[in-house]
Design an enzyme around this catalytic site. Sequence first.
Site, PDB file in Angstrom:
ATOM      1  N   GLU A  30       0.150  -3.275  11.389  1.00  0.00           N
ATOM      2  CA  GLU A  30       1.055  -3.194  10.228  1.00  0.00           C
ATOM      3  C   GLU A  30       2.429  -3.726  10.585  1.00  0.00           C
ATOM      4  O   GLU A  30       3.152  -4.212   9.737  1.00  0.00           O
ATOM      5  CB  GLU A  30       1.276  -1.736   9.822  1.00  0.00           C
ATOM      6  CG  GLU A  30       0.071  -1.028   9.332  1.00  0.00           C
ATOM      7  CD  GLU A  30       0.466   0.329   8.733  1.00  0.00           C
ATOM      8  OE1 GLU A  30      -0.356   0.853   8.005  1.00  0.00           O
ATOM      9  OE2 GLU A  30       1.568   0.826   8.967  1.00  0.00           O
ATOM     10  N   HIS A  46       3.581  -4.700   3.936  1.00  0.00           N
ATOM     11  CA  HIS A  46       3.584  -5.167   5.327  1.00  0.00           C
ATOM     12  C   HIS A  46       3.110  -6.604   5.376  1.00  0.00           C
ATOM     13  O   HIS A  46       2.362  -7.051   4.503  1.00  0.00           O
ATOM     14  CB  HIS A  46       2.597  -4.366   6.185  1.00  0.00           C
ATOM     15  CG  HIS A  46       2.914  -2.921   6.331  1.00  0.00           C
ATOM     16  ND1 HIS A  46       3.895  -2.447   7.156  1.00  0.00           N
ATOM     17  CD2 HIS A  46       2.363  -1.826   5.752  1.00  0.00           C
ATOM     18  CE1 HIS A  46       3.927  -1.131   7.097  1.00  0.00           C
ATOM     19  NE2 HIS A  46       3.014  -0.728   6.231  1.00  0.00           N
ATOM     20  N   HIS A  62      -1.927 -10.579  -0.579  1.00  0.00           N
ATOM     21  CA  HIS A  62      -1.139 -10.386  -1.798  1.00  0.00           C
ATOM     22  C   HIS A  62      -1.845  -9.454  -2.786  1.00  0.00           C
ATOM     23  O   HIS A  62      -1.921  -9.723  -3.989  1.00  0.00           O
ATOM     24  CB  HIS A  62      -0.778 -11.728  -2.453  1.00  0.00           C
ATOM     25  CG  HIS A  62       0.341 -12.433  -1.724  1.00  0.00           C
ATOM     26  ND1 HIS A  62       0.141 -13.064  -0.530  1.00  0.00           N
ATOM     27  CD2 HIS A  62       1.641 -12.569  -2.020  1.00  0.00           C
ATOM     28  CE1 HIS A  62       1.300 -13.574  -0.113  1.00  0.00           C
ATOM     29  NE2 HIS A  62       2.225 -13.282  -0.983  1.00  0.00           N
ATOM     30  N   HIS A  97       0.838  -1.196   0.000  1.00  0.00           N
ATOM     31  CA  HIS A  97       0.000   0.000   0.000  1.00  0.00           C
ATOM     32  C   HIS A  97       0.871   1.244   0.000  1.00  0.00           C
ATOM     33  O   HIS A  97       2.093   1.176   0.191  1.00  0.00           O
ATOM     34  CB  HIS A  97      -0.991  -0.003   1.181  1.00  0.00           C
ATOM     35  CG  HIS A  97      -0.417   0.343   2.524  1.00  0.00           C
ATOM     36  ND1 HIS A  97      -1.189   0.658   3.617  1.00  0.00           N
ATOM     37  CD2 HIS A  97       0.861   0.399   2.962  1.00  0.00           C
ATOM     38  CE1 HIS A  97      -0.411   0.916   4.659  1.00  0.00           C
ATOM     39  NE2 HIS A  97       0.827   0.759   4.304  1.00  0.00           N
ATOM     40  N   CYS A 102       5.518   6.841   4.375  1.00  0.00           N
ATOM     41  CA  CYS A 102       4.338   6.024   4.079  1.00  0.00           C
ATOM     42  C   CYS A 102       3.636   6.440   2.787  1.00  0.00           C
ATOM     43  O   CYS A 102       2.687   5.793   2.345  1.00  0.00           O
ATOM     44  CB  CYS A 102       3.355   6.067   5.246  1.00  0.00           C
ATOM     45  SG  CYS A 102       4.029   5.283   6.719  1.00  0.00           S
ATOM     46  N   HIS A 107       5.034   0.509  -0.417  1.00  0.00           N
ATOM     47  CA  HIS A 107       5.755  -0.425   0.455  1.00  0.00           C
ATOM     48  C   HIS A 107       4.793  -1.523   0.887  1.00  0.00           C
ATOM     49  O   HIS A 107       3.594  -1.465   0.594  1.00  0.00           O
ATOM     50  CB  HIS A 107       6.332   0.324   1.659  1.00  0.00           C
ATOM     51  CG  HIS A 107       5.293   0.941   2.547  1.00  0.00           C
ATOM     52  ND1 HIS A 107       4.629   2.100   2.231  1.00  0.00           N
ATOM     53  CD2 HIS A 107       4.781   0.524   3.718  1.00  0.00           C
ATOM     54  CE1 HIS A 107       3.761   2.389   3.180  1.00  0.00           C
ATOM     55  NE2 HIS A 107       3.824   1.444   4.094  1.00  0.00           N
TER      56      HIS A 107
HETATM   57 ZN   LIG Z   1       2.418   1.075   5.545  1.00  0.00          ZN
END
Ligand SMILES: [Zn+2]
Length: 126
Positions: free
Chosen positions: A115, A38, A76, A21, A32, A36
């Site tokens: 996260e 998580h 995914h 995201h 953010c 990237h």
């Molecule tokens: Zn994030």
Amino acid sequence: MDGFGIMKMELRKTFQFEAAHLLPLLPKSHKCRRLHGHSFKVEVVVAGECDPKLGWLMDYADITAAFKPIWEKLDHRYLNEVPGLKNPTSEEVAVWIWKRLKPKLPQLAEVVVAETCTARAVYRGE
Ligand SMILES: [Zn+2]
């Protein structure tokens, strides 16, 4: 009858999904804002009175079954492309899960979205 009378109980079941995201509303300089990923952890919490005959609140397998179709929409994925998740903060993901899970799991009391190992958002439907 043997047993413990009415037991109010809370069950917590944890799931994990991997997803990418970015948070589009943040300034470009914020980390953010960059794409990237998580390993998200979701805790689904149900609460209520235990069945006095069975001595449990509900079958954990029923929580898993209710969550599975939601999990499939998240795992995914690029969350920003999931309908309803244009701004996929942990907070918004928690609400998004709650809206889809509550109709199938009326005893739902809390959705926790983490996260990272040290940061999580908790939503209780208000
Ligand atoms: Zn994030």
